[in-house]
Design a protein around this motif. Structure first.
Motif, PDB file in Angstrom:
ATOM      1  N   ILE A 177       8.353  11.082  -9.644  1.00 48.85           N
ATOM      2  CA  ILE A 177       7.400  11.825 -10.224  1.00 48.85           C
ATOM      3  C   ILE A 177       7.219  12.091 -11.557  1.00 48.85           C
ATOM      4  O   ILE A 177       6.404  11.761 -12.591  1.00 48.85           O
ATOM      5  CB  ILE A 177       6.998  12.965  -9.571  1.00 48.85           C
ATOM      6  N   SER A 178       8.705  12.593 -12.146  1.00 49.57           N
ATOM      7  CA  SER A 178       9.010  12.850 -13.666  1.00 49.57           C
ATOM      8  C   SER A 178       8.816  11.464 -14.242  1.00 49.57           C
ATOM      9  O   SER A 178       8.418  11.528 -15.638  1.00 49.57           O
ATOM     10  CB  SER A 178       9.996  13.368 -13.864  1.00 49.57           C
ATOM     11  N   MET A 179       9.174  10.423 -13.762  1.00 42.33           N
ATOM     12  CA  MET A 179       9.384   9.182 -14.553  1.00 42.33           C
ATOM     13  C   MET A 179       7.860   8.626 -14.773  1.00 42.33           C
ATOM     14  O   MET A 179       7.568   8.295 -16.067  1.00 42.33           O
ATOM     15  CB  MET A 179       9.941   8.131 -13.580  1.00 42.33           C
ATOM     16  N   VAL A 180       7.031   8.810 -13.756  1.00 41.35           N
ATOM     17  CA  VAL A 180       5.523   8.341 -13.907  1.00 41.35           C
ATOM     18  C   VAL A 180       4.969   9.208 -15.137  1.00 41.35           C
ATOM     19  O   VAL A 180       4.066   8.817 -15.870  1.00 41.35           O
ATOM     20  CB  VAL A 180       4.691   8.392 -12.699  1.00 41.35           C
ATOM     21  N   GLU A 181       5.461  10.627 -14.721  1.00 35.38           N
ATOM     22  CA  GLU A 181       4.727  11.645 -15.953  1.00 35.38           C
ATOM     23  C   GLU A 181       5.098  11.265 -17.330  1.00 35.38           C
ATOM     24  O   GLU A 181       4.174  11.330 -18.190  1.00 35.38           O
ATOM     25  CB  GLU A 181       5.266  13.122 -15.527  1.00 35.38           C
ATOM     26  N   VAL A 182       6.053  10.933 -17.451  1.00 36.69           N
ATOM     27  CA  VAL A 182       6.634  10.576 -18.977  1.00 36.69           C
ATOM     28  C   VAL A 182       6.004   9.269 -19.400  1.00 36.69           C
ATOM     29  O   VAL A 182       5.690   9.309 -20.662  1.00 36.69           O
ATOM     30  CB  VAL A 182       8.174  10.149 -18.989  1.00 36.69           C
ATOM     31  N   ARG A 183       5.841   8.494 -18.564  1.00 35.29           N
ATOM     32  CA  ARG A 183       5.325   7.019 -19.074  1.00 35.29           C
ATOM     33  C   ARG A 183       3.945   7.158 -19.484  1.00 35.29           C
ATOM     34  O   ARG A 183       3.383   6.480 -20.579  1.00 35.29           O
ATOM     35  CB  ARG A 183       5.503   5.763 -18.048  1.00 35.29           C
ATOM     36  N   SER A 184       2.954   7.978 -18.776  1.00 34.26           N
ATOM     37  CA  SER A 184       1.806   8.194 -19.152  1.00 34.26           C
ATOM     38  C   SER A 184       0.852   6.929 -18.936  1.00 34.26           C
ATOM     39  O   SER A 184      -0.153   6.793 -19.914  1.00 34.26           O
ATOM     40  CB  SER A 184       1.417   8.848 -20.300  1.00 34.26           C
ATOM     41  N   ASP A 185       1.214   5.767 -18.308  1.00 36.28           N
ATOM     42  CA  ASP A 185       0.525   4.513 -18.405  1.00 36.28           C
ATOM     43  C   ASP A 185      -0.263   4.615 -16.755  1.00 36.28           C
ATOM     44  O   ASP A 185      -0.261   5.604 -16.005  1.00 36.28           O
ATOM     45  CB  ASP A 185       1.356   3.359 -18.449  1.00 36.28           C
ATOM     46  N   SER A 186      -0.643   3.353 -16.397  1.00 35.88           N
ATOM     47  CA  SER A 186      -1.407   3.315 -15.408  1.00 35.88           C
ATOM     48  C   SER A 186      -0.778   2.962 -14.008  1.00 35.88           C
ATOM     49  O   SER A 186      -1.311   2.756 -12.962  1.00 35.88           O
ATOM     50  CB  SER A 186      -2.414   2.014 -15.506  1.00 35.88           C
ATOM     51  N   ILE A 187       0.610   2.897 -14.025  1.00 30.84           N
ATOM     52  CA  ILE A 187       1.400   2.788 -12.929  1.00 30.84           C
ATOM     53  C   ILE A 187       1.199   3.701 -12.030  1.00 30.84           C
ATOM     54  O   ILE A 187       1.118   4.845 -12.057  1.00 30.84           O
ATOM     55  CB  ILE A 187       2.952   2.776 -13.364  1.00 30.84           C
ATOM     56  N   GLY A 188       0.958   3.091 -10.727  1.00 31.33           N
ATOM     57  CA  GLY A 188       0.632   4.154  -9.486  1.00 31.33           C
ATOM     58  C   GLY A 188       1.789   4.137  -8.657  1.00 31.33           C
ATOM     59  O   GLY A 188       2.974   3.645  -8.707  1.00 31.33           O
ATOM     60  N   LEU A 189       1.920   5.502  -7.895  1.00 32.80           N
ATOM     61  CA  LEU A 189       2.882   5.701  -6.994  1.00 32.80           C
ATOM     62  C   LEU A 189       2.423   6.073  -5.731  1.00 32.80           C
ATOM     63  O   LEU A 189       1.416   7.104  -5.351  1.00 32.80           O
ATOM     64  CB  LEU A 189       3.597   6.870  -7.813  1.00 32.80           C
ATOM     65  N   ILE A 190       3.224   5.455  -4.561  1.00 31.72           N
ATOM     66  CA  ILE A 190       2.714   5.986  -3.154  1.00 31.72           C
ATOM     67  C   ILE A 190       4.139   6.239  -2.671  1.00 31.72           C
ATOM     68  O   ILE A 190       5.235   5.716  -2.931  1.00 31.72           O
ATOM     69  CB  ILE A 190       2.376   4.910  -2.390  1.00 31.72           C
ATOM     70  N   GLY A 191       4.145   7.664  -1.909  1.00 31.54           N
ATOM     71  CA  GLY A 191       5.312   8.251  -1.289  1.00 31.54           C
ATOM     72  C   GLY A 191       4.965   8.830  -0.058  1.00 31.54           C
ATOM     73  O   GLY A 191       3.983   8.657   0.618  1.00 31.54           O
ATOM     74  N   TYR A 192       5.840   9.780   0.445  1.00 30.11           N
ATOM     75  CA  TYR A 192       5.558  10.258   1.623  1.00 30.11           C
ATOM     76  C   TYR A 192       4.986  11.847   1.516  1.00 30.11           C
ATOM     77  O   TYR A 192       5.147  12.600   0.342  1.00 30.11           O
ATOM     78  CB  TYR A 192       6.913  10.590   2.350  1.00 30.11           C
ATOM     79  N   LYS A 193       4.206  12.155   2.606  1.00 32.56           N
ATOM     80  CA  LYS A 193       3.487  13.398   2.339  1.00 32.56           C
ATOM     81  C   LYS A 193       4.522  14.619   2.130  1.00 32.56           C
ATOM     82  O   LYS A 193       4.314  15.683   1.679  1.00 32.56           O
ATOM     83  CB  LYS A 193       2.762  13.722   3.376  1.00 32.56           C
ATOM     84  N   GLU A 194       5.735  14.401   2.667  1.00 31.31           N
ATOM     85  CA  GLU A 194       6.964  15.561   2.502  1.00 31.31           C
ATOM     86  C   GLU A 194       6.737  16.063   1.031  1.00 31.31           C
ATOM     87  O   GLU A 194       7.429  17.190   0.940  1.00 31.31           O
ATOM     88  CB  GLU A 194       8.208  15.067   3.077  1.00 31.31           C
ATOM     89  N   TRP A 195       6.940  15.306   0.232  1.00 30.09           N
ATOM     90  CA  TRP A 195       6.627  15.190  -1.341  1.00 30.09           C
ATOM     91  C   TRP A 195       5.991  16.551  -1.660  1.00 30.09           C
ATOM     92  O   TRP A 195       6.125  17.489  -2.540  1.00 30.09           O
ATOM     93  CB  TRP A 195       6.195  14.334  -2.209  1.00 30.09           C
ATOM     94  N   LEU A 196       5.183  16.915  -0.850  1.00 26.52           N
ATOM     95  CA  LEU A 196       3.918  18.192  -1.079  1.00 26.52           C
ATOM     96  C   LEU A 196       4.875  19.408  -0.747  1.00 26.52           C
ATOM     97  O   LEU A 196       4.229  20.621  -1.277  1.00 26.52           O
ATOM     98  CB  LEU A 196       2.819  17.953  -0.428  1.00 26.52           C
ATOM     99  N   ASP A 197       5.761  19.296  -0.269  1.00 29.20           N
ATOM    100  CA  ASP A 197       6.430  20.461   0.352  1.00 29.20           C
ATOM    101  C   ASP A 197       7.641  20.799  -0.645  1.00 29.20           C
ATOM    102  O   ASP A 197       8.435  21.887  -0.454  1.00 29.20           O
ATOM    103  CB  ASP A 197       7.044  20.292   1.752  1.00 29.20           C
ATOM    104  N   PHE A 198       7.776  20.023  -1.596  1.00 31.36           N
ATOM    105  CA  PHE A 198       9.303  20.263  -2.377  1.00 31.36           C
ATOM    106  C   PHE A 198       8.902  21.275  -3.701  1.00 31.36           C
ATOM    107  O   PHE A 198       7.837  21.088  -4.294  1.00 31.36           O
ATOM    108  CB  PHE A 198       9.496  18.946  -3.297  1.00 31.36           C
ATOM    109  N   SER A 199       9.727  22.262  -3.863  1.00 32.99           N
ATOM    110  CA  SER A 199       9.321  23.333  -4.718  1.00 32.99           C
ATOM    111  C   SER A 199       9.241  23.031  -6.227  1.00 32.99           C
ATOM    112  O   SER A 199       8.560  23.590  -6.929  1.00 32.99           O
ATOM    113  CB  SER A 199      10.619  24.423  -4.659  1.00 32.99           C
ATOM    114  N   LEU A 200      10.021  21.824  -6.687  1.00 32.67           N
ATOM    115  CA  LEU A 200       9.850  21.448  -7.939  1.00 32.67           C
ATOM    116  C   LEU A 200       8.550  20.654  -8.339  1.00 32.67           C
ATOM    117  O   LEU A 200       8.334  20.381  -9.607  1.00 32.67           O
ATOM    118  CB  LEU A 200      10.994  20.517  -8.473  1.00 32.67           C
ATOM    119  N   VAL A 201       7.710  20.401  -7.348  1.00 31.27           N
ATOM    120  CA  VAL A 201       6.700  19.632  -7.402  1.00 31.27           C
ATOM    121  C   VAL A 201       5.390  20.605  -7.493  1.00 31.27           C
ATOM    122  O   VAL A 201       5.035  21.325  -6.588  1.00 31.27           O
ATOM    123  CB  VAL A 201       6.416  18.514  -6.225  1.00 31.27           C
TER     124      VAL A 201
END
Length: 614
Positions: free
Chosen positions: A468-492
């Motif tokens: 997530i932080s990698m995609v945030e830094v780049r600020s380009d059009s790259i897409g990211l698909i992950g697991y729904k569990e990511w929504l439960d992480f405290s740092l997100v």
């Protein structure tokens, strides 16, 4: 005058000769009609070079040979006709019979290739006449030699599906359905056994002996929540005059306890078995289910190995491979602008999801640049690869007008600074004493927009945050698909995920904003005194589907699943099976206005009135 008389004599002789050949040709035709193919074949052969009857005689010679069981002789003669009589107006008939003899000799690749020359209705009738008569074994061999032929695949699938239920090669049926997107159709071999009441054995690891061991109860709260959801659905169905009797049986997570249930005949009256969850108990129940033809369904697992080769065993959730396949189908539609991608996975379970994703998306002409297992160290290196930057001076390569044009392009940022001496570090000035300004761009080592998207099959907090932080830094059009569990992480943060348009593989998704959930929530609070959680919902959803399927299709409710029809959910998204033994409905979600929404809704269709509880 003498020349005229001579010409007349020649014509007269030819006429007599033609009459003689005509008689022989007609007699050969008569013998052919009577079925005397050997006699007809010899007569036609003698006329094969005749100027008048040669083409027809050669044609019927080939037909005679075919009827005598000599397809190669027939094929050779028809090929001669194509060369010898290229302008004959019956050449289309020759093409048909050449294709026919190719089928007859099992030269399937050649036959199917040339069959495309025929009119559609003629082609389909010819193919049907051969493939419909082939055995399962014959079609299996034909498919092995022609693995990309859709016609063979369809007839092979139909042949498998027509076998007795216990004898079908379910894995091959799934392969054919998945590879060619085939309609398998409803199963007619299972008996339609309808009852006024159905006994449902709930075989789960309750591990409950008394309240003297509260920690045991707490550790197994998931199982009790699941069962509470089932019981509420049982009551709801009864209000609609559908009677299910749920009988709980405790496996204690042990194979020995499960075997004792079978030995004591506790499951003999069950119409359906729900569970078990763990491998040892599942081994015993799978064998019992198959031997006694009792359908079983696992309520929580996505591991298809639990099903084994038992044709009566199902998963309520999508398997890991199904999750990967459906996520890839979604991605193939979303990321069409750039078909390059990276796929990463962490655990063995994740590798099943990732491998299925890889196989599916490559069939859509996507190029997988990297496919790797991840550790925490690997993820840090990947983040470094994607976020490290370097400078490119523009002054030496472009004019000022070109530099100005570049700065107007989306995603291109041109920066300026005072030029310094590389050795001393001092600012360089021009003849007027003013600073010399240079223009430059900062670029990523992995170029912007060089990758269309990343699929990260991991439930790790650290790995997810790295991506997530990698995609945030780049600020380009790259897409990211992950697991729904990511929504439960405290740092997100939800706003961050929404801004980056991250998609989530969400097999257990249901909308807490829906009217259905609000209505069911009230009932749960009324019955158990608290809000329902994911396991309450799973139990409720499973029994609701099961109740209406049993009502419509009887004890072997899978008759209603094998059609491949979509069954809309009561709180969750729904079910769709076809030839598969796991649910094919896989929600892919993303955040919109900080609310999770399903983006993979194309899987859904309206439920028919017969499946509705309204």
């Amino acid at each position: 005058m003498r020349l005229t008389i001579f010409s007349a004599l020649i014509v007269s002789a030819l006429f007599v000769f033609s009459q003689s050949n005509q008689g022989e040709y007609l007699e050969a035709k008569r013998q052919f009609t009577l079925g005397n193919y050997q006699v007809a074949k010899q007569s036609f052969q003698s006329l094969s070079d005749d100027q008048v009857f040669g083409a027809y005689a050669s044609f019927y010679y080939a037909l005679s040979a075919l009827n005598l069981g000599q397809p190669k002789v027939a094929e050779d003669m028809w090929k001669q006709i194509q060369v010898k009589y290229p302008d004959w107006d019956k050449q289309s008939e020759v093409v048909y019979w050449l294709i026919y003899t190719a089928f007859k000799q099992n030269k399937l690749w050649n036959a199917f290739r040339n069959a495309e020359k025929l009119p559609e209705n003629v082609r389909d009738a010819l193919i049907h006449s051969f493939l419909s008569e082939m055995s399962v074994g014959g079609l299996d061999s034909a498919y092995a030699l022609n693995p990309n032929n859709r016609y063979i695949a369809q007839y092979y699938a139909n042949a498998i599906n027509s076998q007795p239920y216990d004898e079908r090669d379910q894995l091959m049926l799934i392969e054919l359905s998945e590879k060619f997107d085939l309609e398998i159709g409803a199963d007619q071999s299972l008996p339609r056994i309808k009852k006024d009441e159905y006994a449902v054995a709930v075989v789960l690891p309750f591990i409950f002996e008394s309240l003297e061991a509260p920690q045991t109860v707490i550790r197994n709260s998931i199982i009790f929540d699941l069962y509470q959801g089932m019981k509420l659905a049982e009551e709801t169905l009864e209000e609609d005059r559908i009677k299910l009797n749920l009988f709980p049986f405790d496996t204690q997570k042990k194979g020995a306890d499960t075997y004792q249930l079978i030995k004591d005949k506790k499951l003999d009256n069950a119409d359906v078995i729900i569970g078990p969850l763990y491998p040892d108990p599942s081994k015993y129940i799978n064998t019992y289910s198959r031997e006694n033809k009792i359908t079983m369904i696992n309520p929580l697992s996505s591991n298809s190995e639990i099903i084994g080769d038992n044709p009566y065993s199902y998963l309520f959730k999508p398997s890991y491979r199904t999750q990967g396949r459906e996520a890839a189908k979604f991605a193939a539609k979303k990321f069409t602008a750039n078909k390059k991608l990276f796929i990463f996975y962490e655990t063995d379970r994740d590798s099943l999801v990732a491998q299925s994703y890889l196989e599916t998306i490559e069939r859509d002409s996507f190029f997988v640049v990297r496919f790797d297992r991840l550790t925490n160290e690997d993820a840090q290196q990947i983040q470094k690869d994607f976020t490290e930057q370097y400078e490119v001076r523009l002054d030496t390569m472009f004019s000022q007008a070109e530099i100005d044009s570049i700065s107007l392009l989306p995603g291109r940022i041109v920066r300026t600074r005072s030029l310094r001496n590389e050795k001393t570090g001092r600012i360089i000035r021009d003849y007027k004493g003013e600073n010399v300004i240079e223009s430059y761009e900062v670029k990523f080592k992995v170029q912007q927009d060089s990758i269309g998207h990343i699929f990260a099959a991991t439930a790790s907090n650290l790995l997810a945050n790295n991506f997530i932080s990698m995609v945030e830094v780049r600020s380009d059009s790259i897409g990211l698909i992950g697991y729904k569990e990511w929504l439960d992480f405290s740092l997100v943060s939800y706003p961050q995920l929404e801004r980056l348009q991250v998609d989530f593989l969400s097999p257990s998704y249901y909308s807490i904003e829906s009217d259905d959930f609000a209505r069911i929530k009230e009932r749960f609070i009324e019955k158990i005194g608290k809000d329902p959680n994911e396991y309450h919902i799973h139990g409720y959803e499973l029994i609701m589907h099961l109740g209406y399927l049993l009502k419509k299709h009887g004890k072997y409710f899978q008759r209603g699943l094998q059609t491949g029809d979509f069954h809309s959910g009561y709180i969750m998204n729904g079910m769709k099976y076809g030839p598969y033994k796991d649910n094919q409905v896989v929600p892919i979600t993303t955040l919109r206005n900080l609310t999770l929404q399903n983006q993979n809704s194309e899987q859904a269709v309206e439920r028919t009135n017969e499946d509705s509880n309204e």
